[in-house]
Design an enzyme around this catalytic site. Structure first.
Site, PDB file in Angstrom:
ATOM      1  N   LYS A  54      58.536 149.570 106.856  1.00 33.15           N
ATOM      2  CA  LYS A  54      58.898 149.814 105.463  1.00 33.15           C
ATOM      3  C   LYS A  54      58.799 151.289 105.099  1.00 33.15           C
ATOM      4  CE  LYS A  54      54.600 148.082 103.841  1.00 33.15           C
ATOM      5  NZ  LYS A  54      53.431 148.387 103.600  1.00 33.15           N
ATOM      6  N   THR A  55      57.826 151.969 105.673  1.00 34.10           N
ATOM      7  CA  THR A  55      57.715 153.396 105.386  1.00 34.10           C
ATOM      8  C   THR A  55      58.938 154.132 105.947  1.00 34.10           C
ATOM      9  OG1 THR A  55      55.370 153.058 105.733  1.00 34.10           O
ATOM     10  CG2 THR A  55      56.083 155.296 105.394  1.00 34.10           C
ATOM     11  N   ASP A 239      56.324 152.636  97.093  1.00 31.36           N
ATOM     12  CA  ASP A 239      55.792 151.990  98.300  1.00 31.36           C
ATOM     13  C   ASP A 239      54.622 151.078  97.904  1.00 31.36           C
ATOM     14  OD1 ASP A 239      55.453 151.375 100.916  1.00 31.36           O
ATOM     15  OD2 ASP A 239      54.582 153.300 101.515  1.00 31.36           O
ATOM     16  N   GLU A 240      54.292 150.103  98.715  1.00 29.67           N
ATOM     17  CA  GLU A 240      53.146 149.209  98.458  1.00 29.67           C
ATOM     18  C   GLU A 240      53.208 148.624  97.053  1.00 29.67           C
ATOM     19  OE1 GLU A 240      51.327 148.584 100.992  1.00 29.67           O
ATOM     20  OE2 GLU A 240      50.910 150.391 102.156  1.00 29.67           O
ATOM     21  N   GLN A 270      50.370 141.118 101.654  1.00 27.74           N
ATOM     22  CA  GLN A 270      49.381 142.184 101.844  1.00 27.74           C
ATOM     23  C   GLN A 270      48.805 142.672 100.522  1.00 27.74           C
ATOM     24  OE1 GLN A 270      50.065 145.178 105.033  1.00 27.74           O
ATOM     25  NE2 GLN A 270      52.066 144.210 105.187  1.00 27.74           N
ATOM     26  N   ARG A 622      47.080 144.795 111.831  1.00 26.09           N
ATOM     27  CA  ARG A 622      46.914 146.210 112.195  1.00 26.09           C
ATOM     28  C   ARG A 622      47.031 146.391 113.709  1.00 26.09           C
ATOM     29  NH1 ARG A 622      48.838 147.787 108.541  1.00 26.09           N
ATOM     30  NH2 ARG A 622      49.144 145.600 108.116  1.00 26.09           N
TER      31      ARG A 622
END
Length: 748
Positions: A54-55, A239-240, A270, A622
């Site tokens: 996504k980044t 973002d996020e 998340q 992660r």
DNA sequence: CGGATTTAACTTTTT
DNA sequence: GTTAAATCCG
């Protein structure tokens, strides 16, 4: 033709060109990612699973927008969760483009602090307002409660701080809250809330929440200012998004009101900041809030093995409130996840290190390949001790943060007052530090004088001559202090923050105080101050026009994860929360016990439990290659060692992808040197003895588990709070709570 | 009044 | 084991 219509015809033409010119730019993306990037206009929601890039999508989109002339860099606003993420984003964008000048990338807090500084005059602030952190906020509320004669035992500080924060995040000001008051607690809360807002404004300060709510107030009351920013930012990217709260959503909604080009990226699975006011509905109801939104799903994971993804999915699918999706991957099957059952937290540390060493030896991994995750910061200590004992270098993220250390906060308080003379809270911190003879009685007199004459505390210090009740000798001291601060305050425009801070630390004697003392604690504090001075120099070096206010802002908004250096050859330790957005080849998740993870307080509440589960999901995803999950049969929680049950999350894991290893559950007794003080069937540690009879007195030889042999120098206190000072062979002296310290008495 | 010493209370996660 | 608050003493 309106501006927007014109734009869209241009867009069609540009799109064709874009496809050609940016082939190389989008080549590295998959189909879904490319589409998400190419859909530039209108509202766009990218539901991006963990590790789905996504980044990358955001960074590519920014580059795409600029390269294809949709917008100039300064017309793009990109909001990230941490400063580190912002920096990474910036670096990526720069790698695609020559010129990214004027791009607005940062956290919500840093971006809107910047806007507030620019527009301060509209909200009766001056542009050198200071930012209060959680600690400052707590202190201020405490002062208020003392002044209002409210019992802090009856109404806990934390509860009040937290509720004030929650109200602000929901955009409920103290005026509105007055109408909602029902219980006596509400009444108290209202009083404190109103007074808090009054004082923080008087101090020309704002807290973290204000950095979001004040811009909203600014925009509501000044339509022309809102319009300016609405027209400035043609494209807005967030973002996020799953971690934004209501106020942040509102802010984005406001500022995107003209062009309506909003692209948000997030993953409802998340969302782990509900306790901080993050509202998962922001992402679940995005289409409602931004009509005609287009939605893209990124479900291909590039990070983890198939087994890890399967495990992660088997857990998170137990949550009800989620947008259903399942990640897939072309990566290898990978190894199964290992579940380790150990005896207690010390055994946990030992067994984890065993596995870690095995990975280093067998798979030629370096220390930086590992992360050790835990639910609470308090768990890190035992793990750290183990690593230190084994000579494994580690970096710890979180815990006591550098800028929250006492000695650093003291300097910062000086700088805050110098930057903003109205900051009474910081002024109170330094008025008698280092001690100059201004005691609590004198401070009370000054405060009273300030209140009755309706001036700031600092002004009342300047007018100390007019206060009759203070003796002449004290007036002299107070005047000296006034002049010290005044001198630097007028100097701040002439010299750089770097020079100012160095001079200040010298003149105020902040460093000397610690330098003169040879105890290890003082030496460390002195070193921290030097490190701080180096950081100021660094800041001055990196910025063209460094100002004190902007330096203080950067310091206030920095977090530990921002300074984490991933290239160091060391194992990383952090909380699961801090790990969001990061990836590691090998992940250890420790303390997987019912009541610890998930935490006890979440067991009754379905929503809280689901958030804990998402946190576990974040932890698992992660990992690139290998996951170790550890739970202990016993753990010291708060005071006592208690038997533990495995976390329910372990039961939820798909049995097909895990293997269990319980070989560590047998008790490992502490090896005793010499003859025990008492003789029982089983070996005995000092803890058993201390309950019966205090045997400790100066001169006794002891063996400490971590530090080795030493001699007791001093014994103080009694019962559970008895302390001993032990001098070890290398000359080092350490203080312990004898009831908990891991040492045994040796007979000579 | 100020400093030192002792006792009490505390551990969820953080911009 | 840490930190802040309370208490005591010079």
């Amino acid at each position: 033709m309106t501006d927007i219509e014109k734009r869209s015809t241009e867009t069609i033409i540009e799109l064709r060109i874009a496809v050609k010119t940016s082939l190389n730019l989008l080549d590295s993306l998959n189909k879904a990612q490319q589409e998400a990037v190419r859909t530039t206009d209108g509202a766009v929601l990218v539901l991006a699973g963990a590790g789905s890039g996504k980044t990358r999508v955001i960074a590519h989109k920014i580059a795409y927008l600029i390269k294809n002339k949709y917008a100039y860099p300064w017309e793009i606003l990109a909001v990230t969760f941490t400063n580190k993420a912002a920096e990474e984003m910036k670096n990526r964008v720069t790698s695609f483009l020559k010129d990214d000048n004027g791009l607005w990338i940062g956290t919500f807090h840093s971006i809107f602090a910047r806007i507030l500084r620019l527009e301060a005059k509209h909200i009766k602030f001056t542009s050198d307002f200071v930012i209060y952190d959680t600690d400052d906020k707590k202190k201020l509320i405490k002062n208020i409660m003392q002044d209002l004669v409210l019992d802090t035992n009856q109404y806990s500080l934390e509860a009040i701080c937290g509720t004030v924060s929650k109200l602000k995040n929901k955009l409920i000001g103290h005026e509105e809250f007055q109408k909602l008051v029902k219980t006596p607690f509400d009444q108290v809360l209202f009083q404190v809330f109103a007074e808090y807002q009054k004082r923080i404004k008087q101090s020309n300060a704002c807290d973290f929440d204000d950095l979001i709510t004040l811009p909203i107030e600014l925009f509501r009351n000044n339509p022309q200012v809102l319009k300016k920013y609405q027209k400035k930012f043609k494209y807005i990217l967030v973002d996020e998004y799953q971690d934004t709260n209501y106020a942040q959503y509102k802010l984005i909604h406001f500022i995107s009101g003209f062009y309506k080009n909003v692209c948000v990226v997030g993953d409802d699975d998340q969302s782990i900041y509900g306790w901080r006011g993050a509202d998962i509905r922001n992402i679940l109801e995005f289409e409602k809030n931004f009509p005609e939104a287009k939605i893209f799903r990124l479900e291909q994971n590039y990070r983890s093995t198939k087994n890890i993804l399967k495990a992660a999915h088997s857990v998170v699918r137990n949550n009800k409130g989620r947008k259903s999706k399942e990640l897939w991957s072309e990566n290898d099957q990978g190894e199964k996840l290992m579940v380790l059952n150990v005896y207690d937290e010390y055994d946990e540390s030992d067994r984890m290190i065993e596995k870690l060493k095995g990975e280093v030896f067998k798979n030629k991994r370096s220390f930086s390949d590992f992360v050790i995750l835990y639910r609470t910061n308090a768990q890190s200590r035992v793990l750290e001790e183990g690593l230190r004992r084994n000579g494994i270098s580690y970096i710890i993220v979180g815990g006591v943060k550098f800028y929250e250390r006492k000695e650093i906060k003291d300097i910062l308080a000086y700088l805050k007052v110098i930057s903003n003379l109205k900051d009474s809270l910081s002024l109170l911190r330094i008025i008698n530090y280092p001690n100059r003879g201004i005691g609590s009685k004198t401070i009370e007199k000054l405060k009273k004088w300030a209140a009755t004459h309706n001036i700031s505390l600092f002004e009342s210090i300047g007018k100390v001559d007019q206060i009759g009740e203070i003796s002449d000798s004290r007036k002299k001291i107070i005047k000296d202090f006034y002049q010290l601060i005044n001198k630097y305050s007028s100097l701040k425009k002439e010299i750089s923050p770097n020079e100012l801070t160095h001079a200040l630390v010298d003149e105020s004697g902040l460093l000397l105080k610690y330098k003169g003392d040879s105890t290890p604690e003082s030496q460390e504090r002195a070193n921290n101050i030097k490190e701080f001075l180096a950081a100021v120099s660094d800041y001055a070096f990196q910025h063209e026009n460094p100002t004190l206010a902007s330096f203080l802002e950067e310091v206030s908004l920095i977090t530990d994860i921002d300074t984490w250096d991933r290239t160091a050859n060391a194992v990383t330790l952090m909380t699961l929360h801090s790990a969001k957005g990061l990836e590691f080849p090998v992940v250890f998740i420790t303390g997987l016990e019912q009541g610890l993870f998930p935490l006890a307080s979440s067991l009754e509440d379905q929503n809280k439990l689901e958030e804990e589960r998402r946190l576990f999901y974040v932890g698992l995803t992660r990992a690139k290659e290998r996951v170790y999950l550890i739970w202990a049969d016993n753990r010291r929680r708060f005071r006592d060692v208690e038997p533990q049950e495995p976390s329910i999350f372990l039961n939820e894991l798909d049995p097909a992808v895990i293997i269990t290893d319980s070989s560590g559950t047998k008790k490992r007794y502490v090896q005793k040197a010499g003859k025990p003080a008492y003789s029982f069937d089983s070996p005995l540690t000092y803890e058993d003895v201390s309950q019966e009879e205090p045997l400790l007195k100066p001169g006794i030889l002891v063996e400490h588990e971590v530090y080795g042999r030493g001699r007791i120098v001093k014994v103080s206190g009694k019962g559970k709070s008895q302390k001993v000072i032990i001098s070890f062979k290398n000359g080092e002296q350490k203080k312990f709570l004898s009831n908990y310290a891991r040492f045994t008495i040796l007979t000579e």
